[in-house]
Design a protein around this motif. Structure first.
Motif, mmCIF file in Angstrom:
data_model
loop_
_atom_site.group_PDB
_atom_site.id
_atom_site.type_symbol
_atom_site.label_atom_id
_atom_site.label_comp_id
_atom_site.label_asym_id
_atom_site.label_seq_id
_atom_site.Cartn_x
_atom_site.Cartn_y
_atom_site.Cartn_z
ATOM 1 N N PRO A 1 0.844 -1.197 0.000
ATOM 2 C CA PRO A 1 0.000 0.000 0.000
ATOM 3 C C PRO A 1 0.878 1.245 0.000
ATOM 4 C CG PRO A 1 0.057 -0.987 2.190
ATOM 5 C CD PRO A 1 0.862 -1.883 1.288
ATOM 6 N N VAL A 2 0.866 1.970 -1.103
ATOM 7 C CA VAL A 2 1.791 3.087 -1.307
ATOM 8 C C VAL A 2 1.024 4.292 -1.846
ATOM 9 C CG1 VAL A 2 3.631 3.887 -2.832
ATOM 10 C CG2 VAL A 2 3.875 1.698 -1.666
ATOM 11 N N ASN A 3 1.043 5.400 -1.133
ATOM 12 C CA ASN A 3 0.446 6.651 -1.631
ATOM 13 C C ASN A 3 -0.970 6.460 -2.163
ATOM 14 O OD1 ASN A 3 2.760 8.095 -1.006
ATOM 15 N ND2 ASN A 3 3.656 7.891 -3.055
ATOM 16 N N GLY A 4 -1.753 5.613 -1.491
ATOM 17 C CA GLY A 4 -3.146 5.413 -1.873
ATOM 18 C C GLY A 4 -3.361 4.436 -3.011
ATOM 19 N N ASP B 1 8.231 13.235 -9.797
ATOM 20 C CA ASP B 1 8.308 13.419 -8.341
ATOM 21 C C ASP B 1 7.373 12.438 -7.632
ATOM 22 O OD1 ASP B 1 10.132 15.456 -8.650
ATOM 23 O OD2 ASP B 1 8.716 17.083 -8.236
ATOM 24 N N LEU B 2 6.154 12.296 -8.160
ATOM 25 C CA LEU B 2 5.188 11.370 -7.565
ATOM 26 C C LEU B 2 5.691 9.932 -7.646
ATOM 27 C CD1 LEU B 2 2.388 10.704 -6.372
ATOM 28 C CD2 LEU B 2 1.491 10.720 -8.727
ATOM 29 N N MET B 3 6.218 9.550 -8.789
ATOM 30 C CA MET B 3 6.695 8.177 -8.959
ATOM 31 C C MET B 3 7.932 7.913 -8.105
ATOM 32 S SD MET B 3 5.913 7.890 -13.048
ATOM 33 C CE MET B 3 6.072 6.134 -13.289
ATOM 34 N N ALA B 4 8.765 8.945 -7.901
ATOM 35 C CA ALA B 4 9.893 8.807 -6.991
ATOM 36 C C ALA B 4 9.404 8.587 -5.566
ATOM 37 C CB ALA B 4 10.782 10.040 -7.070
ATOM 38 N N SER B 5 8.338 9.283 -5.185
ATOM 39 C CA SER B 5 7.799 9.095 -3.831
ATOM 40 C C SER B 5 7.220 7.693 -3.665
ATOM 41 C CB SER B 5 6.739 10.162 -3.518
ATOM 42 O OG SER B 5 5.520 9.917 -4.198
#
Length: 284
Positions: free
Chosen positions: A45-48, A109-113
């Motif tokens: 479960p990652v960033n929703g 940036d989102l994919m890095a997070s």
């Protein structure tokens, strides 16, 4: 008799091709490999969303990040070699392969997070990253903004700006990849009928990101190799050289006789380069 030998030679060349032509492996797209049996795999479960991952082998962690439209299976050859020496982690990027996505627009940036959140889920404080294309850009993003999480970076076929991307519309190899990726998406994705929308959304990211300046690249102090292929269909050589010139201490490697799909076309060469990098470049 000499004329007969000449005719026979011509027949052989017509049948099998000249040695030079047969060596043009950059014009071929070998089959997508399979991954070996994983020590552990699942959904984090990652960033929703749910990110699919798999872990192989033991040792220092090495994270392999695939390119746009693809999935973790593309690393099958490299996993088989690297798992003998390292703890190898692969993942499907958000919306790719087996991973889900939400309504957020794609962005590096989102994919890095997502990558950092998966590392947290697996209890990995720091890892070496080997990235291909979008995966390499994600690795560079992490190196810029979260250098404490990455020990070293092998960045293959990245670009620092949309202007560094070549026109791949007439590339038979790249068009074959896009078609293959669509079939793989249908088989793997939790939203198997949405490939066209997926490509459209990823394309918007490609057209607008990243936009890294010399100053941005100068902020990277993680040990880095900027790597590309001598026949890359998608990345302009001058952009590869620009990145290598402005990432402090970066190595520049141009792999011969291969394209954007080097790790499939000459997996031994690609893997040997990765192993050399992992074994001989001091970690951050």
């Amino acid at each position: 008799m000499p004329r007969l030998r000449l005719c026979l030679l011509a027949l052989v060349l017509l049948t099998f091709g000249t040695p030079a032509h047969s060596a043009q492996q950059w014009l071929n797209l070998p089959p997508t490999p399979t991954l070996p049996k994983a020590a552990k795999s699942g959904f984090a479960p990652v960033n929703g969303i749910k990110i699919w991952y798999a872990v192989f082998g033991r040792g220092e962690p090495v994270l392999l990040l695939h390119g746009g439209l693809a999935n973790a299976n593309y690393w099958g050859h490299q996993v088989r070699a690297l798992q003998q020496h390292y703890r190898v982690i692969v993942m499907d990027s958000r919306g790719h392969g087996r991973s889900s996505r939400d309504a957020q627009p794609y962005g590096y940036d989102l994919m890095a997070s997502d990558v950092l959140a998966l590392m947290d889920h697996l209890g990995i404080k720091k890892a070496a990253i080997v990235g291909w294309s979008d995966g390499a850009i994600i690795g560079l993003d992490i190196a810029m903004h979260h250098p404490e999480r990455i020990s070293k970076l092998f960045a293959f076929a990245a670009n620092s700006d949309p202007s560094g991307v070549a026109d791949i519309a007439k590339s038979d190899v790249f068009n074959a990849f896009i078609a293959r990726a669509g079939e793989e998406y249908k088989r793997l994705s939790p939203t198997p009928t949405e490939y066209k929308a997926f490509v459209d959304q990823i394309t918007k990211m490609w057209e607008s990101q990243p936009h890294w300046t010399e100053a941005d690249l100068a902020n990277i102090h993680v040990p880095t190799w900027i790597v590309d292929a001598d026949h890359d269909e998608a990345i302009k050589r001058e952009n590869t050289e620009f990145m290598a010139a402005h990432v402090p201490g970066a190595g520049l490697l141009i792999q011969p006789e291969v394209s954007h799909f080097s790790f499939l076309q000459d997996p031994q060469q690609f893997t040997d380069d990765v192993l050399h990098f992992l074994e001989h470049v001091p970690a951050h």
